[in-house]
Design a protein around this motif. Structure first.
Motif, short mmCIF file in Angstrom:
data_model
loop_
_atom_site.label_atom_id
_atom_site.label_comp_id
_atom_site.label_asym_id
_atom_site.label_seq_id
_atom_site.Cartn_x
_atom_site.Cartn_y
_atom_site.Cartn_z
N ALA A 12 46.08 54.14 -60.79
CA ALA A 12 44.99 55.08 -61.06
C ALA A 12 44.15 54.64 -62.26
N GLY A 13 44.35 53.42 -62.73
CA GLY A 13 43.50 52.89 -63.79
C GLY A 13 44.13 52.83 -65.16
N MET A 14 45.35 53.34 -65.30
CA MET A 14 46.01 53.35 -66.62
C MET A 14 47.31 52.58 -66.60
N ASP A 15 47.45 51.66 -65.65
CA ASP A 15 48.73 50.99 -65.46
C ASP A 15 49.20 50.23 -66.70
N ALA A 16 48.27 49.58 -67.38
CA ALA A 16 48.64 48.79 -68.54
C ALA A 16 49.22 49.67 -69.65
N ASP A 17 48.81 50.93 -69.67
CA ASP A 17 49.27 51.86 -70.71
C ASP A 17 50.52 52.63 -70.33
N ASN A 18 50.74 52.81 -69.03
CA ASN A 18 51.79 53.73 -68.60
C ASN A 18 53.18 53.32 -69.09
N LEU A 19 53.46 52.04 -69.08
CA LEU A 19 54.76 51.60 -69.55
C LEU A 19 54.92 51.90 -71.04
N ALA A 20 53.87 51.68 -71.81
CA ALA A 20 53.92 51.98 -73.25
C ALA A 20 54.12 53.47 -73.48
N VAL A 21 53.48 54.30 -72.65
CA VAL A 21 53.66 55.75 -72.75
C VAL A 21 55.11 56.13 -72.44
N ALA A 22 55.66 55.55 -71.38
CA ALA A 22 57.05 55.85 -71.02
C ALA A 22 58.01 55.40 -72.11
N GLN A 23 57.76 54.24 -72.69
CA GLN A 23 58.65 53.75 -73.75
C GLN A 23 58.56 54.60 -75.01
N GLU A 24 57.36 55.09 -75.33
CA GLU A 24 57.23 55.97 -76.49
C GLU A 24 57.91 57.31 -76.23
N ALA A 25 57.78 57.82 -75.01
CA ALA A 25 58.48 59.06 -74.66
C ALA A 25 59.98 58.88 -74.77
N ASP A 26 60.48 57.73 -74.37
CA ASP A 26 61.90 57.41 -74.50
C ASP A 26 62.30 57.42 -75.97
N ARG A 27 61.49 56.80 -76.82
CA ARG A 27 61.80 56.73 -78.25
C ARG A 27 61.77 58.11 -78.89
N LEU A 28 60.85 58.98 -78.43
CA LEU A 28 60.70 60.31 -79.00
C LEU A 28 61.74 61.31 -78.50
N GLY A 29 62.52 60.93 -77.50
CA GLY A 29 63.57 61.81 -77.01
C GLY A 29 63.16 62.70 -75.86
N TYR A 30 62.05 62.37 -75.17
CA TYR A 30 61.70 63.11 -73.95
C TYR A 30 62.84 62.99 -72.94
N ASP A 31 62.97 64.01 -72.11
CA ASP A 31 64.13 64.12 -71.23
C ASP A 31 63.97 63.33 -69.94
N VAL A 32 62.77 63.30 -69.38
CA VAL A 32 62.58 62.70 -68.05
C VAL A 32 61.17 62.17 -67.92
N CYS A 33 61.03 61.09 -67.18
CA CYS A 33 59.74 60.49 -66.86
C CYS A 33 59.58 60.48 -65.35
N TRP A 34 58.56 61.20 -64.87
CA TRP A 34 58.31 61.30 -63.43
C TRP A 34 57.19 60.36 -63.01
N ALA A 35 57.23 59.89 -61.77
CA ALA A 35 56.14 59.12 -61.17
C ALA A 35 55.87 59.65 -59.77
N ALA A 36 54.62 59.58 -59.36
CA ALA A 36 54.19 60.18 -58.10
C ALA A 36 53.82 59.09 -57.09
N GLU A 37 53.66 59.53 -55.83
CA GLU A 37 53.12 58.65 -54.80
C GLU A 37 52.29 59.48 -53.83
N ALA A 38 51.28 58.85 -53.25
CA ALA A 38 50.46 59.51 -52.24
C ALA A 38 50.25 58.53 -51.09
N TYR A 39 49.20 57.70 -51.19
CA TYR A 39 49.00 56.64 -50.20
C TYR A 39 48.50 55.38 -50.91
N GLY A 40 49.13 55.14 -52.08
CA GLY A 40 48.85 53.94 -52.85
C GLY A 40 50.16 53.32 -53.27
#
Length: 349
Positions: A12-40
């Motif tokens: 959706a245009g933010m792929d380069a950032d998404n991993l960094a966002v997930a890793q920061e959420a991991d570092r901050l203690g977020y509980d879960v990281c969800w990902a979606a699918e449609a027809y892509g």
């Protein structure tokens, strides 16, 4: 109340950032990281990629589409991801919608509740490593009169019970979700309407199964944007809200439009849909009431976001999934950090 993040659709245009966002959420203690699918992009590949580069955060499918996979394949994927992540996988399922189900997968969108119930029963049976046999209206395993035989899953999940969530919007689906799932994935949740639009139906399903709400995960996704101008922040989400309320599904089968109506926006929902389906997306976005956006997002200062989080917790939310918004990676990371700061400020950490 726990926090999660939703990466949305890969591609959706933010792929380069998404991993960094997930890793920061991991570092901050977020509980879960969800990902979606449609027809892509498919969610399973994304979750494996994220899980391989994080340490503690759970990964979850929001959602695996039921028409996209045979139930045994979903059980295989869930068991594999749970094994690879050492018990960090959560299985979220949903029936998608008629346009995607029939147009993309070639699967008739009929009797979605009955199909979901059978699907969940088969997935759970397969993940338990029983020999798989099933006689239902939509699936029969093995096929009668042929060479098939009951088989048993050969891979061992990390856990005996992988948490299973269902994406639900309508009252009947919400009730069934309470009856057969471990959690509900909700969208466009307004704290002041959550009891009426969702929780009472989920509770009815739990009671039907002889269960309480204890241990059931109420898990809505809420966009979060940090800033001083709440009106300007809300305007960012006008196209997003108009797409769902106006453009998802047909005039007769738009579950998001029906949800907006149940929240008291009958006239506005009809206007948004008419303009969107008529091709005037800009006017459809302009017709979205500010109050609808503001009540289904977390916008503004950390203090204002904390107030919103308290309202969600008081309404019965157990895992608040944030979709941190921003035009740059730095803005998205700042929104992510504001989420944890607001949770602490609200006294919910």
């Amino acid at each position: 109340m726990r926090l999660g993040i939703n990466l949305g659709y890969w591609g959706a245009g933010m792929d380069a950032d998404n991993l960094a966002v997930a890793q920061e959420a991991d570092r901050l203690g977020y509980d879960v990281c969800w990902a979606a699918e449609a027809y892509g992009s498919d969610a399973a590949t994304v979750l494996a990629w994220v899980a391989a580069q994080t340490e503690r955060i759970d990964v979850g499918s929001a959602i695996f589409q039921i028409p996209a996979r045979q139930p045994a394949m979903t059980a295989m994927t869930a068991a594999t991801l749970d094994s690879l992540t050492k018990g960090r996988f959560r299985l979220g399922l949903g029936v998608s919608g008629p346009q995607v189900s029939e147009g993309w997968y070639g699967v008739k969108f009929d009797k979605p509740l009955a199909r979901t119930r059978e699907y969940v029963e088969i997935v759970r049976k397969a993940m338990s490593r029983e020999r798989l046999s099933y006689d239902g209206a939509h699936w029969t395993l093995p096929l009668p009169g042929g060479p098939g035989k009951p088989l048993k899953l050969t891979v061992h999940p990390e856990r005996e019970h992988i948490p299973l969530y269902i994406a639900a919007i309508g009252p009947k689906n919400l009730e069934q979700t309470g009856e057969i799932a471990d959690g509900a994935l909700l969208i466009f949740p307004a704290a002041e309407h959550l009891e009426e639009t969702a929780l009472r139906h989920i509770r009815a399903g739990r009671e039907k199964a002889g269960l309480t709400m204890d241990g059931f995960d109420v898990c809505p996704t809420v966009p979060l944007a940090l800033g001083d101008d709440v009106n300007a922040l809300a305007d960012v989400f006008r196209p997003y809200t108009a797409l769902y309320v106006g453009g998802m599904g047909s005039p007769k089968q738009n579950f998001y439009n029906q949800l907006a109506q149940r929240m008291g926006y009958e006239k506005e929902a009809a206007e948004i849909q008419a303009k969107y389906l008529g091709g005037d997306k800009e006017s459809a976005a302009a017709a979205v009431p500010h109050s609808l956006i503001d009540s289904t997002t977390l916008l503004g200062s950390v203090e204002r976001i904390a107030d919103g989080m308290r309202a969600y917790a008081d309404a019965g939310v157990t895992t608040l999934t944030l979709a941190p918004a921003g035009f740059t990676l730095d803005e998205r990371l700042a929104a992510l950090r504001a989420g944890t700061e607001a949770l602490e400020l609200a006294g919910l950490a």
